[in-house]
Scaffold this motif. Sequence first.
Motif, mmCIF file in Angstrom:
data_model
loop_
_atom_site.group_PDB
_atom_site.id
_atom_site.type_symbol
_atom_site.label_atom_id
_atom_site.label_comp_id
_atom_site.label_asym_id
_atom_site.label_seq_id
_atom_site.Cartn_x
_atom_site.Cartn_y
_atom_site.Cartn_z
ATOM 1 N N PRO A 104 -41.256 0.198 10.054
ATOM 2 C CA PRO A 104 -42.047 0.665 8.906
ATOM 3 C C PRO A 104 -42.470 2.125 9.005
ATOM 4 O O PRO A 104 -42.882 2.717 8.000
ATOM 5 N N PHE A 105 -42.359 2.728 10.196
ATOM 6 C CA PHE A 105 -42.813 4.103 10.392
ATOM 7 C C PHE A 105 -41.676 5.116 10.484
ATOM 8 O O PHE A 105 -41.922 6.324 10.461
ATOM 9 N N VAL A 106 -40.437 4.630 10.613
ATOM 10 C CA VAL A 106 -39.298 5.532 10.825
ATOM 11 C C VAL A 106 -38.237 5.265 9.758
ATOM 12 O O VAL A 106 -37.618 4.193 9.745
ATOM 13 N N ALA A 107 -38.026 6.203 8.872
ATOM 14 C CA ALA A 107 -36.960 6.065 7.885
ATOM 15 C C ALA A 107 -35.616 6.070 8.603
ATOM 16 O O ALA A 107 -35.324 6.974 9.391
ATOM 17 N N GLY A 108 -34.812 5.035 8.359
ATOM 18 C CA GLY A 108 -33.534 4.902 9.054
ATOM 19 C C GLY A 108 -33.636 4.129 10.345
ATOM 20 O O GLY A 108 -32.631 3.928 11.037
#
Length: 764
Positions: free
Chosen positions: A524-528
């Motif tokens: 949820p905190f890191v796009a990709g």
Amino acid sequence: MNHIQFKCLLFSLLLLMFSSCKQTNESKSLYYTFHQSHTGGGGYITGFIQNAINPDIFYARCDVAGVFKTVNHGVSWETVNNGMTEWHHHSVRSIAIDQKNPEILFRCSGDAREGKIFGTIHRSTNGGKDWQIVTDKLDFYGNGPTRMLGELIEVDPFNSNNVVSGSYSQGIWSSNDGGVNWKYCGLKGERFSFVKFHPYKKGIILAGTVSDNNAIDAHYTDKNQSIADRMKEYHDFERGTVGKLYLSENAGVTWKKAVEREGFSFSDASFLKNELDKVIIAALDSGIFSYYLATNNFQKSMNGLPDRMPYYTVTTNQHNGQTLYTAAATPNEIDQTIPIPIFVSNDLGKSWNVLAQHTMENLKNYPEYVAYPAFAGWAISKVKVDEGNTNGLIYSNWYGVAFSNDKGKNWDGKFFNGMETSCLESIVSDPEIPGKTYFTLCDHPPFVSNNNGKTYHATTRNQNYYASTCLVASKHQPGVIIYGALNGNERKSAIIKTDTTFNELHLMKELGTDLFVQALREDPFVAGGFWAYFDGEIESGAGLYNSNDWGETWSKINIDLISDFQTLPREQHLVDAEILSIAVYQEKNICGTNKLLEIDPFVKDRIYFAEPSTGIFISKDGGVTWSLSKGLPVKKSAYSILTAIKADPYRKGWIYASFVKEGLWLSKDFGTKWSKLCPSNNNSLNVSDMDIDKDFLAICCEPLGLSNGKSEVFVAGFPKLNFESITDPKLGSIRWKSISIDHQTKTINLASAGNGSFYAVLQH
């Protein structure tokens, strides 16, 4: 107002009061109403029977979904499982109808666990609306390797009081009071494949047996093992390699051995109206034979039939007494030689011909996954002539029941409407697209719904990976889908990336042999950022993986606390075959996926990784170091294993953990301390999955062979969390595997092992 008017008014008021009471009593169950999703079937229909008095009525049996009924000649089907309460009641090995009183039906169900085969006979007196147990002294292997063979229970066509049934190892039993009470008639230890009354000659019954050659499925067994060891995996025991035909001439009271043949397994029989002494016998891999009652003469009748093919069925055209039909169960769905391998004989079995060479033009109203004719003709279990139509033929197979009105030249699948037999692994609501739901399942790629679970359609199939295990839909980039794919025949898995159209499938990572994608999560905190959990042997690569580039590359996370594990799960056979599997001899067959991995939605780099018989491992630093959470009832008893973990997306620090037998547990401090949520008593509850809304929590539970527990769906509102069952008992003993809430509509979507998908709608 006169006296009569007063009595009518009083009656009306009483009726109104009764109706109000009834409505109040039912309001609890009407809080949610359950509806079957329409997906187009996709599981094994192992047999069917027809009502001869009303030929529009059929009943079909399934190895995992119970019994289906149609009253409109297959236009639509519905399950008739009311009264099923045990884990094995949906594994139906045989069904029967009293043709003189067709409201009376019988069903034989059973399965195997812990070295034993179980069984039950149920009886219905109202056309399948309700069922009652009449005996549990016989055993049946409803989801075993002989499930597609002939019927094991029949009503005497001359005397409805006489009902006879053959079991898997407990011999032959009979009833002389219409199936209410049962008595043993001998032949204990034999593995029966069919029991058949002569419809034209009073008192004659034939019963066939299966030898060890066909009591195991070669696809799922190690050929280097001894027969004894292979039998043990099937919870069976050696009976020898000789197949036998038994004959009774007094309606089942006594029996004598009529025929025995080395290497044979008898699968079905058909009696002839015009030659009362002659019987046509199907014998699995051995072919079709003619048997003569008077002389015991037994001879092959294979002229025109392909050799070395399984024959599960043989039937006579009851309208003319002359024409015979059989079907070769092709070994797989890509055999294009005879796409629908049904054969006809017009001379009582002396010679046979292919019924027709079919193309897609000869098939209509099949589900979209039936992409070519051989798919439609795969693993035919039964062929029968329509009781109400001399030109009508019906067959059942791996996907449903199909109908022909022109002697088999053209076939109508009628979309297998309502015949939902699929074994689902996991169900997921899209986090960003309202009404869009996905499920993964055995033998198929993911299915997608755009209308809150009412209908689903199959997605594009990867040529090398035909099944799906788990799926995650991206919240960072709506429309991105990553899912686990499987090729069970080659025992290989992969991770595939696509979008919501599923038109282009990108193979992101292929796994080693016998690895399995158990769970996928988006960070949820890191796009990709994505995380994956692979089951299998540790040395082959099982464990936890991470990708930070949308699944392009993956790196393995070291978890020192599992360094001495050989496999994931640690007790692999117990978890994947004995406790959670839908078929005990097929490990990893619908154990339920996407449950044992969670990324905390409030705290970055906090990861929860669960092993069923060890517990929950927690990392606070993105997987660098790990600790084992304490206070959970992991292995409190032999079968109390972890089934799912989930972080509450609305309440910081709240983590849920579900168990076989031990129910549902909650931690409000990130897994430091735990308390039991349900059940509040000491009863067993096998919670298989949960999902959380801001207003309520929903859980689903399944009946299991090694742990008593009912098929249940519960909801509990916050903050009190008082659990209320919303289960519809008419659905029977469904094995719920996965649950997902649509947070906008509050619709609860459910996935089952065997009965497809359902959606439960909130009633306002």
